[in-house]
Write an enzyme that holds these catalytic residues in place. Structure first.
Site, PDB file in Angstrom:
ATOM      1  N   CYS A 196       2.052   8.369 -56.355  1.00 20.80           N
ATOM      2  CA  CYS A 196       2.907   7.723 -57.043  1.00 20.80           C
ATOM      3  C   CYS A 196       4.089   8.326 -57.033  1.00 20.80           C
ATOM      4  O   CYS A 196       4.453   9.395 -56.341  1.00 20.80           O
ATOM      5  CB  CYS A 196       2.349   7.565 -58.420  1.00 20.80           C
ATOM      6  SG  CYS A 196       2.093   9.213 -59.196  1.00 20.80           S
TER       7      CYS A 196
ATOM      8  N   CYS B 102       3.683  12.116 -58.226  1.00 19.75           N
ATOM      9  CA  CYS B 102       3.225  13.017 -56.943  1.00 19.75           C
ATOM     10  C   CYS B 102       4.289  13.162 -56.049  1.00 19.75           C
ATOM     11  O   CYS B 102       4.268  14.056 -55.398  1.00 19.75           O
ATOM     12  CB  CYS B 102       1.757  12.489 -56.579  1.00 19.75           C
ATOM     13  SG  CYS B 102       0.690  12.459 -57.984  1.00 19.75           S
TER      14      CYS B 102
ATOM     15  N   GLU C 291      -3.158  14.539 -56.353  1.00 21.21           N
ATOM     16  CA  GLU C 291      -2.452  15.229 -55.851  1.00 21.21           C
ATOM     17  C   GLU C 291      -1.980  16.302 -56.829  1.00 21.21           C
ATOM     18  O   GLU C 291      -1.919  17.547 -56.204  1.00 21.21           O
ATOM     19  CB  GLU C 291      -1.232  14.497 -55.118  1.00 21.21           C
ATOM     20  CG  GLU C 291      -1.508  13.258 -54.436  1.00 21.21           C
ATOM     21  CD  GLU C 291      -1.573  12.120 -55.261  1.00 21.21           C
ATOM     22  OE1 GLU C 291      -1.669  10.901 -54.277  1.00 21.21           O
ATOM     23  OE2 GLU C 291      -1.962  11.932 -56.241  1.00 21.21           O
TER      24      GLU C 291
END
Length: 148
Positions: free
Chosen positions: A79, A82, A52
């Site tokens: 995560c 991101c 990302e």
């Protein structure tokens, strides 16, 4: 299959073929792909180039209004890092290929107004399961966990 998820899967395959972790992402703006990326932590020795983050970097500098009408596609649940970028830029919708092998802070994103669509795509799931089984130490490094 959704054309944008297919593009994210293509990015994930590029990452895997280059010796990295098979996670891909695309940023869609007004029906067009504005940026694409894949996890490049291994390839570039980076601490932050998750798919990302690479995608957002490759999209270049956008206006706040652009981000607020964009959709981010990722083959895997984003995560914490991101997800922070998603919140920082006000991206309103994230489409996730799968969240079985890893689930980021999805409830937190939702609590902050982000719409998440989880596709539970078998191809995304198999790609990650195979990678994690073959590379558990590398995978744990990527998500900030101690070696198995």
């Amino acid at each position: 299959m959704d054309e944008y998820l297919a593009a994210a899967i293509d990015e994930a395959r590029k990452g895997l073929q280059a010796g990295g972790i098979p996670i891909g992402s695309v940023l869609v703006l007004d029906g067009e792909i504005a940026g694409r990326g894949h996890n490049q932590r291994m390839q570039k020795g980076s601490a932050v180039l998750h798919a990302e983050m690479d995608c957002l970097e490759n999209a270049g500098r956008l206006t706040p209004a652009d981000y607020r009408r964009a959709v981010l596609y990722s083959t895997l649940s984003p995560c914490d890092m991101c997800s922070g970028a998603i919140l920082l830029y006000g991206i309103p919708k994230v489409v996730v290929g799968e969240n079985r092998t890893f689930q980021g802070p999805e409830d937190y994103l939702r609590s902050r107004g982000v719409s998440l669509q989880i596709l539970d795509d078998g191809q995304c799931c198999r790609m990650m399961r195979d990678f994690i089984a073959s590379n558990p130490t590398l995978w744990n490094e990527d998500i900030g966990e101690p070696a198995p």
